[in-house]
Design a protein around this motif. Structure first.
Motif, PDB file in Angstrom:
ATOM      1  N   MET A 197     -24.866  39.909  29.140  1.00 30.05           N
ATOM      2  CA  MET A 197     -24.912  41.088  29.093  1.00 30.05           C
ATOM      3  C   MET A 197     -25.483  42.005  28.190  1.00 30.05           C
ATOM      4  SD  MET A 197     -21.211  43.195  29.149  1.00 30.05           S
ATOM      5  CE  MET A 197     -20.540  42.215  27.607  1.00 30.05           C
ATOM      6  N   MET A 198     -25.859  41.299  26.884  1.00 26.70           N
ATOM      7  CA  MET A 198     -26.576  41.942  26.071  1.00 26.70           C
ATOM      8  C   MET A 198     -28.016  41.930  26.390  1.00 26.70           C
ATOM      9  SD  MET A 198     -24.973  42.820  23.216  1.00 26.70           S
ATOM     10  CE  MET A 198     -23.806  43.618  24.667  1.00 26.70           C
ATOM     11  N   LYS A 199     -28.505  40.963  27.045  1.00 19.44           N
ATOM     12  CA  LYS A 199     -30.000  40.911  27.603  1.00 19.44           C
ATOM     13  C   LYS A 199     -30.207  41.977  28.629  1.00 19.44           C
ATOM     14  CE  LYS A 199     -30.387  35.857  26.887  1.00 19.44           C
ATOM     15  NZ  LYS A 199     -30.688  34.532  27.519  1.00 19.44           N
ATOM     16  N   THR A 200     -29.147  42.273  29.685  1.00 22.67           N
ATOM     17  CA  THR A 200     -29.304  43.187  30.564  1.00 22.67           C
ATOM     18  C   THR A 200     -29.273  44.891  29.964  1.00 22.67           C
ATOM     19  OG1 THR A 200     -26.991  43.387  31.121  1.00 22.67           O
ATOM     20  CG2 THR A 200     -28.478  41.984  32.298  1.00 22.67           C
ATOM     21  N   ASN A 201     -28.434  45.063  28.562  1.00 20.78           N
ATOM     22  CA  ASN A 201     -28.485  46.455  28.259  1.00 20.78           C
ATOM     23  C   ASN A 201     -29.819  46.968  27.220  1.00 20.78           C
ATOM     24  OD1 ASN A 201     -25.666  46.230  28.976  1.00 20.78           O
ATOM     25  ND2 ASN A 201     -25.016  45.646  26.704  1.00 20.78           N
ATOM     26  N   ALA A 207     -19.043  40.898   9.132  1.00 23.83           N
ATOM     27  CA  ALA A 207     -20.281  41.877   8.704  1.00 23.83           C
ATOM     28  C   ALA A 207     -21.464  41.250   9.346  1.00 23.83           C
ATOM     29  CB  ALA A 207     -20.389  41.889   7.229  1.00 23.83           C
ATOM     30  N   GLU A 208     -21.683  41.313  10.487  1.00 24.98           N
ATOM     31  CA  GLU A 208     -22.786  40.811  11.311  1.00 24.98           C
ATOM     32  C   GLU A 208     -23.265  41.602  12.261  1.00 24.98           C
ATOM     33  OE1 GLU A 208     -21.200  37.115  12.676  1.00 24.98           O
ATOM     34  OE2 GLU A 208     -20.713  37.850  14.643  1.00 24.98           O
ATOM     35  N   ASP A 209     -24.562  41.529  12.767  1.00 27.72           N
ATOM     36  CA  ASP A 209     -25.175  42.232  14.034  1.00 27.72           C
ATOM     37  C   ASP A 209     -24.511  41.700  15.134  1.00 27.72           C
ATOM     38  OD1 ASP A 209     -26.744  42.627  16.146  1.00 27.72           O
ATOM     39  OD2 ASP A 209     -28.390  43.427  14.726  1.00 27.72           O
ATOM     40  N   PRO A 210     -23.716  42.497  16.116  1.00 31.44           N
ATOM     41  CA  PRO A 210     -23.046  42.090  17.148  1.00 31.44           C
ATOM     42  C   PRO A 210     -24.061  41.263  18.269  1.00 31.44           C
ATOM     43  CG  PRO A 210     -23.295  44.376  17.402  1.00 31.44           C
ATOM     44  CD  PRO A 210     -23.741  44.024  15.878  1.00 31.44           C
ATOM     45  N   GLU A 211     -25.124  41.682  18.083  1.00 29.77           N
ATOM     46  CA  GLU A 211     -26.165  41.115  19.278  1.00 29.77           C
ATOM     47  C   GLU A 211     -26.635  39.904  18.840  1.00 29.77           C
ATOM     48  OE1 GLU A 211     -28.809  43.997  20.666  1.00 29.77           O
ATOM     49  OE2 GLU A 211     -27.730  45.608  20.935  1.00 29.77           O
TER      50      GLU A 211
END
Length: 451
Positions: A447-451, A341-345
């Protein structure tokens, strides 16, 4: 013979232990906090008792209350699971003093392995390779800088006690070391009651690979092969698999033999795990020993067909291991994904009310869960709400099964890390077996930074 066991834990591991006890016709006693009154494991047990308020110090870490309830229930033994009191040597001693079987190793070994500095020394004496670093606690930041200069940056700053990545930090320079040393020491003191710190050389492009052991009270020790546990965030594992896609058969055999040698030198009994850090040339070095059942034990069970909790109970009963090393064979490939239960980012915990909960189902899919629909995940405990384990005839089939199962895993009302797990499973580098401990930093976070 053990006929009644108190499960001194919560969540999915409590449910897991109860399930094996039912198979063995052993009665179970659940103990729970106020926050866990409606948790699935409570109703699974034959009996259940309220420990106290939600805070761990007043419930799952209250050794005296747990032992008192065990005596009240007429139990023979206590299974501590993982976390909480599972590696607390004083708790093991108190169980023994109350006439209760502690399902785990001796308190002497737990105490020795619970301190990472003492563990390094023991492994060195047993002829197990250790990472270059300190064999004594580092007194202060000035001494730490001198040591860092001699072994070279980057270094791993680590708490001597505890686990879960607490008090651990990669340090790249004197400036970072000055900022990190005192803060990590304070954090370790708060969580473990021990602020001692030590240092190891940080190996680049390394993998986290561990060997599962079983050892009885008659001098017999076997290993159940290895688990690859390199996909981590915040120094905590999120995906584990067996076998490792990286090491060769010769390295696998050498690591297994080294782990057995270490266990025999310690006179170790019950289930345990020797964790190694492995460099890009397959050189392996002792990391730590976990003197308990591991979160990721199901992947070993899926490829060996053995029930590790059942083996723990048999050993605690004084039985000889039923298997010699040649009897233990590996079949196929298994992967475990931890559902948080956590934020995936951001990886920050995301407690809250679960409005809908639906598990993937099918052949070769195994679920270990701590929650259900209409259940509230509280901020009091680790945010892991379940584990998804899949098996395939080979790694490619296991990955395909994992991806499909994750897409069918439905949790509504809170954020989970399922989107991150899907991205990892779908990434070409993961599929190619490039699963170093830097995977999340190198591939997922950019990948998160580019989304």
């Amino acid at each position: 013979m053990i006929k009644k066991i108190v499960v001194a834990n919560r969540g999915e591991i409590a449910a897991r232990i109860i399930r094996t006890c039912k198979k063995l016709d052993i009665e179970t006693v659940a103990v729970y906090s106020e926050a866990d009154q409606k948790a699935p494991f409570v109703s699974m047990a034959d009996e259940s008792y309220l420990l106290g308020p939600s805070r761990v110090q007043e419930s799952y870490l209250n050794a005296e209350k747990i032992i008192s309830l065990a005596e009240k229930a007429g139990a023979d033994a206590i299974h501590p699971g993982y976390g909480f009191l599972s590696e607390n040597s004083q708790f093991a001693n108190k169980c023994q003093g109350a006439g209760l079987v502690f399902i785990g190793p001796s308190s002497r070994v737990m105490e020795q392995m619970g301190n990472k500095i003492a563990a390094r020394k023991a492994m060195k004496n047993a002829g197990v390779p250790i990472v270059p670093g300190t064999d004594e606690a580092v007194a202060n930041v000035e001494e730490a800088k001198e040591i860092a200069e001699s072994i070279g940056y980057p270094i791993m700053l680590k708490a001597a006690s505890g686990g879960g990545g607490i008090g651990m930090q990669v340090v790249q320079s004197d400036e970072e070391l000055e900022k990190a040393f005192d803060s990590n020491a304070r954090r370790a003191q708060t969580f473990f009651g021990d602020g001692a710190m030590f240092m190891e050389k940080k190996l680049e492009n390394a993998r986290h690979i561990e060997i599962q052991l079983l050892a009885d009270h008659h001098g017999n020790t076997v290993h159940l092969f290895e688990r690859e546990c390199s996909i981590q965030r915040r120094n905590q594992k999120v995906i584990e698999e067996a076998p490792s896609p990286f090491i060769s058969e010769s390295t696998r055999q050498e690591m297994g033999e080294s782990a057995i040698r270490a266990a025999k030198a310690l006179h170790y009994t019950n289930a345990g795990t020797i964790e190694f850090i492995v460099d890009e040339h397959e050189n392996f070095y002792f990391l730590e020993m976990n003197t308990r059942v591991q979160v990721e034990h199901p992947v070993t069970e899926e490829v060996t067909g053995l029930d590790i909790v059942e083996q723990q109970i048999a050993i605690a009963n004084g039985e000889k291991l039923a298997y010699k090393q040649p009897d233990i064979v590996r079949d196929g490939h298994a992967i475990e994904a931890r559902i948080y239960a956590e934020d995936p980012e951001t990886f920050f915990p995301s407690p809250g009310h679960i409005s809908a909960f639906e598990l993937p189902d099918g052949e070769n899919i195994r679920n270990e869960t701590a929650v259900k629909a209409d259940f509230t995940v509280t901020p009091f405990y680790d945010p892991m709400i379940g584990k998804l384990i899949v098996w395939g005839a080979d790694r490619n089939k296991a990955i395909a099964a994992l991806k499909q199962a994750l897409l069918n895993y439905k949790v509504e009302g809170i954020k989970t890390n399922i989107p991150m797990l899907v991205e990892v499973a779908d990434h070409s580098q993961f599929q190619n077996g490039n699963t170093t401990t830097a995977f999340i930093d190198n591939y997922y976070l950019p990948m998160m930074k580019t989304n």
